[in-house]
Design a protein around this motif. Sequence first.
Motif, PDB file in Angstrom:
ATOM      1  N   HIS A   1      -8.412  -0.949  -7.400  1.00  0.00           N
ATOM      2  CA  HIS A   1      -8.515  -1.792  -8.307  1.00  0.00           C
ATOM      3  C   HIS A   1      -9.352  -0.901  -9.873  1.00  0.00           C
TER       4      HIS A   1
ATOM      5  N   THR B   1      -4.991  -7.712  -7.806  1.00  0.00           N
ATOM      6  CA  THR B   1      -4.672  -6.679  -7.253  1.00  0.00           C
ATOM      7  C   THR B   1      -3.355  -6.817  -7.679  1.00  0.00           C
TER       8      THR B   1
ATOM      9  N   ARG C   1       0.805  -1.388  -0.195  1.00  0.00           N
ATOM     10  CA  ARG C   1       0.154  -0.086  -0.029  1.00  0.00           C
ATOM     11  C   ARG C   1       0.909   0.456   0.187  1.00  0.00           C
TER      12      ARG C   1
ATOM     13  N   ILE D   1      -4.286  -1.097 -10.314  1.00  0.00           N
ATOM     14  CA  ILE D   1      -3.863  -0.926  -9.058  1.00  0.00           C
ATOM     15  C   ILE D   1      -3.679   1.043  -9.323  1.00  0.00           C
TER      16      ILE D   1
ATOM     17  N   PHE E   1      -6.703   1.918  -2.266  1.00  0.00           N
ATOM     18  CA  PHE E   1      -6.753   1.519  -3.288  1.00  0.00           C
ATOM     19  C   PHE E   1      -7.971   1.961  -3.960  1.00  0.00           C
TER      20      PHE E   1
ATOM     21  N   ARG F   1     -12.064  -5.659  -8.828  1.00  0.00           N
ATOM     22  CA  ARG F   1     -11.978  -7.157  -8.738  1.00  0.00           C
ATOM     23  C   ARG F   1     -13.483  -8.642  -8.759  1.00  0.00           C
TER      24      ARG F   1
END
Length: 185
Positions: A107, A117, A83, A122, A105, A111
Amino acid sequence: MESTVPLEQCPALVLNSDFRPLSHYPLSIWCWQDTVKAVVLGRVNIVSNYSRQIRSPSFEMHLPSVISLKSYIKPNRNPIFSRFNVFLRDKFKCQYCSSSKDLTFDHLIPRSHGGETTWENIVTACSPCNVKKGGKTQSESGMKPFNIPKIPTMMDLDKCGRSFPPNFLHESWMDFLYWDIQLEK
């Protein structure tokens, strides 16, 4: 006045044996206890000292302000995915609105659509933008990040880190650091 400064406010800048900082962000510093231990064990060279001294019944020394490792540590070529490193790559800015508050974050391929990930999927997003985009793709949401995410090199992260100078910089460190800042006198 440095001789009366509390020991906790006397960290040492840690340089590799080539006299470059191990990292710029976070800046490679050690607390005074770890520094003294490394000096006593002969693992580091003292490059510069504070005027602050430490004493014991059988030992006295100036507290090191800059040390260099005796053995070279080869920097990693590829940074770990974390992160913090994603935020650093994206310069701690939302990639949709440039906010630096409440970062999360996002995506790009959600997902729920099979997105993984990974560095390439990201981006840093503030919470409001992340909620707005939700589980939608870029085309569904109409939200496109400012920068296409990619796998950074350690050099990329180091360069990004140099744009975030730490709160404390001792004057003896300046020959080894490369920020365009002035120390307050």
